[in-house]
Design a protein around this motif. Structure first.
Motif, PDB file in Angstrom:
ATOM      1  N   ALA A  87     -32.234 -20.606  16.600  1.00  0.00           N
ATOM      2  CA  ALA A  87     -31.615 -20.763  15.274  1.00  0.00           C
ATOM      3  C   ALA A  87     -31.007 -22.149  15.095  1.00  0.00           C
ATOM      4  O   ALA A  87     -31.062 -22.714  14.016  1.00  0.00           O
ATOM      5  CB  ALA A  87     -30.548 -19.689  15.073  1.00  0.00           C
ATOM      6  N   GLU A  88     -30.433 -22.710  16.157  1.00  0.00           N
ATOM      7  CA  GLU A  88     -29.815 -24.039  16.100  1.00  0.00           C
ATOM      8  C   GLU A  88     -30.390 -24.899  17.209  1.00  0.00           C
ATOM      9  O   GLU A  88     -30.657 -24.420  18.308  1.00  0.00           O
ATOM     10  CB  GLU A  88     -28.295 -23.942  16.253  1.00  0.00           C
ATOM     11  CG  GLU A  88     -27.595 -23.284  15.083  1.00  0.00           C
ATOM     12  CD  GLU A  88     -27.696 -24.082  13.792  1.00  0.00           C
ATOM     13  OE1 GLU A  88     -27.635 -25.329  13.852  1.00  0.00           O
ATOM     14  OE2 GLU A  88     -27.847 -23.459  12.726  1.00  0.00           O
ATOM     15  N   PRO A  95     -34.064 -23.343  25.123  1.00  0.00           N
ATOM     16  CA  PRO A  95     -35.105 -22.645  25.890  1.00  0.00           C
ATOM     17  C   PRO A  95     -36.496 -23.225  25.597  1.00  0.00           C
ATOM     18  O   PRO A  95     -37.433 -22.507  25.271  1.00  0.00           O
ATOM     19  CB  PRO A  95     -34.980 -21.206  25.379  1.00  0.00           C
ATOM     20  CG  PRO A  95     -34.554 -21.372  23.954  1.00  0.00           C
ATOM     21  CD  PRO A  95     -33.644 -22.573  23.954  1.00  0.00           C
ATOM     22  N   MET A  96     -36.601 -24.549  25.684  1.00  0.00           N
ATOM     23  CA  MET A  96     -37.850 -25.248  25.366  1.00  0.00           C
ATOM     24  C   MET A  96     -38.231 -26.111  26.564  1.00  0.00           C
ATOM     25  O   MET A  96     -37.367 -26.680  27.225  1.00  0.00           O
ATOM     26  CB  MET A  96     -37.674 -26.161  24.142  1.00  0.00           C
ATOM     27  CG  MET A  96     -37.039 -25.537  22.915  1.00  0.00           C
ATOM     28  SD  MET A  96     -38.116 -24.431  22.020  1.00  0.00           S
ATOM     29  CE  MET A  96     -39.251 -25.570  21.292  1.00  0.00           C
ATOM     30  N   ALA A  97     -39.518 -26.239  26.810  1.00  0.00           N
ATOM     31  CA  ALA A  97     -39.971 -27.082  27.913  1.00  0.00           C
ATOM     32  C   ALA A  97     -39.796 -28.567  27.575  1.00  0.00           C
ATOM     33  O   ALA A  97     -39.617 -29.391  28.473  1.00  0.00           O
ATOM     34  CB  ALA A  97     -41.433 -26.793  28.223  1.00  0.00           C
ATOM     35  N   ILE A  98     -39.828 -28.917  26.301  1.00  0.00           N
ATOM     36  CA  ILE A  98     -39.680 -30.305  25.871  1.00  0.00           C
ATOM     37  C   ILE A  98     -38.292 -30.477  25.268  1.00  0.00           C
ATOM     38  O   ILE A  98     -37.923 -29.771  24.326  1.00  0.00           O
ATOM     39  CB  ILE A  98     -40.762 -30.682  24.832  1.00  0.00           C
ATOM     40  CG1 ILE A  98     -42.141 -30.619  25.483  1.00  0.00           C
ATOM     41  CG2 ILE A  98     -40.498 -32.055  24.234  1.00  0.00           C
ATOM     42  CD1 ILE A  98     -43.283 -30.793  24.519  1.00  0.00           C
ATOM     43  N   ASN A  99     -37.525 -31.422  25.804  1.00  0.00           N
ATOM     44  CA  ASN A  99     -36.189 -31.677  25.271  1.00  0.00           C
ATOM     45  C   ASN A  99     -36.292 -32.270  23.879  1.00  0.00           C
ATOM     46  O   ASN A  99     -35.698 -31.760  22.933  1.00  0.00           O
ATOM     47  CB  ASN A  99     -35.411 -32.596  26.215  1.00  0.00           C
ATOM     48  CG  ASN A  99     -34.004 -32.854  25.741  1.00  0.00           C
ATOM     49  OD1 ASN A  99     -33.802 -33.630  24.821  1.00  0.00           O
ATOM     50  ND2 ASN A  99     -33.044 -32.185  26.357  1.00  0.00           N
ATOM     51  N   ASN A 140     -35.416 -31.339  13.959  1.00  0.00           N
ATOM     52  CA  ASN A 140     -36.356 -30.506  14.710  1.00  0.00           C
ATOM     53  C   ASN A 140     -37.495 -30.068  13.807  1.00  0.00           C
ATOM     54  O   ASN A 140     -37.362 -30.008  12.595  1.00  0.00           O
ATOM     55  CB  ASN A 140     -35.685 -29.306  15.387  1.00  0.00           C
ATOM     56  CG  ASN A 140     -34.891 -28.446  14.464  1.00  0.00           C
ATOM     57  OD1 ASN A 140     -33.751 -28.761  14.152  1.00  0.00           O
ATOM     58  ND2 ASN A 140     -35.488 -27.368  13.999  1.00  0.00           N
ATOM     59  N   ASP A 141     -38.637 -29.803  14.446  1.00  0.00           N
ATOM     60  CA  ASP A 141     -39.818 -29.373  13.699  1.00  0.00           C
ATOM     61  C   ASP A 141     -39.778 -27.857  13.528  1.00  0.00           C
ATOM     62  O   ASP A 141     -38.873 -27.190  14.043  1.00  0.00           O
ATOM     63  CB  ASP A 141     -41.095 -29.881  14.394  1.00  0.00           C
ATOM     64  CG  ASP A 141     -41.619 -28.957  15.466  1.00  0.00           C
ATOM     65  OD1 ASP A 141     -40.830 -28.206  16.096  1.00  0.00           O
ATOM     66  OD2 ASP A 141     -42.839 -28.976  15.698  1.00  0.00           O
ATOM     67  N   PRO A 142     -40.735 -27.269  12.817  1.00  0.00           N
ATOM     68  CA  PRO A 142     -40.716 -25.821  12.567  1.00  0.00           C
ATOM     69  C   PRO A 142     -40.806 -24.960  13.830  1.00  0.00           C
ATOM     70  O   PRO A 142     -40.482 -23.774  13.793  1.00  0.00           O
ATOM     71  CB  PRO A 142     -41.953 -25.586  11.690  1.00  0.00           C
ATOM     72  CG  PRO A 142     -42.235 -26.899  11.058  1.00  0.00           C
ATOM     73  CD  PRO A 142     -41.808 -27.932  12.054  1.00  0.00           C
ATOM     74  N   ASN A 143     -41.217 -25.544  14.957  1.00  0.00           N
ATOM     75  CA  ASN A 143     -41.331 -24.797  16.207  1.00  0.00           C
ATOM     76  C   ASN A 143     -40.099 -24.949  17.088  1.00  0.00           C
ATOM     77  O   ASN A 143     -40.047 -24.390  18.176  1.00  0.00           O
ATOM     78  CB  ASN A 143     -42.570 -25.260  16.966  1.00  0.00           C
ATOM     79  CG  ASN A 143     -43.817 -24.987  16.169  1.00  0.00           C
ATOM     80  OD1 ASN A 143     -44.307 -23.869  16.140  1.00  0.00           O
ATOM     81  ND2 ASN A 143     -44.320 -26.000  15.476  1.00  0.00           N
ATOM     82  N   GLY A 144     -39.125 -25.716  16.642  1.00  0.00           N
ATOM     83  CA  GLY A 144     -37.905 -25.924  17.405  1.00  0.00           C
ATOM     84  C   GLY A 144     -37.927 -27.159  18.294  1.00  0.00           C
ATOM     85  O   GLY A 144     -36.947 -27.451  18.964  1.00  0.00           O
TER      86      GLY A 144
END
Length: 165
Positions: A87-88, A95-99, A140-144
């Protein structure tokens, strides 16, 4: 030059990052973001062929490299099974592999124009910061995925105060 050179004692330093491939939940939504918000140009797309009748949904995008396009700087591959983005967005603990992905603008004036454009499109500014060597805006893009839009200051401004990592 021989096709079998002697192995050097140390790795060869690359000339830079050639491209990044991102998995995205919805190719059309991500296409609009990368072209209509960030300004990349679509330069290719995987099409079905006799040898590959069911290819993945994949598109290729390039920035402007002094008047010419690369084969691609960014590629997007559709993967509807990706989890929903957080959400933010934050610089840490995601929780993303790419910072984040840093995208350079050619001048401070171009950077300021892009910030005004992005803001006019209702894109949320997560963080705006002067890093000393760059002026940066994080969105951020639509995928976070975190996106850093930056202008790198001239080397003489930051070289004396930066240390190699």
């Amino acid at each position: 030059m021989s096709d079998n050179p002697t192995a050097p004692a140390a790795p060869v330093t690359p000339s830079g990052l050639n491209h990044l491939v991102l998995n995205v939940r919805n190719l059309e939504e991500s296409h609009r973001f990368w072209t209509e918000i960030l300004g990349f140009k679509q330069v290719g797309e995987i099409k079905a062929s006799p040898n590959r009748p069911n290819p993945p949904k994949m598109r290729f995008y390039s920035g402007d490299h002094d008047g010419h396009m690369n084969h691609h700087d960014i590629a997007l591959v559709e993967n509807p099974a990706l989890p929903a983005p957080p959400a933010e967005w934050s610089m840490q603990g995601m929780p993303m592999a790419i910072n984040h992905i840093a995208i350079a603008l050619p001048s401070r004036e171009a950077w300021l124009r892009q910030l005004a454009f992005v803001q006019s499109r209702g894109v949320k500014f997560n963080r705006r910061v002067d890093h000393g060597m760059t002026h940066s805006l994080y969105i951020n893009d639509p995928n976070g995925y975190g996106i850093e839009l930056l202008y790198e200051l001239p080397r003489e401004v930051w070289a004396a105060t930066s240390t190699p990592r």
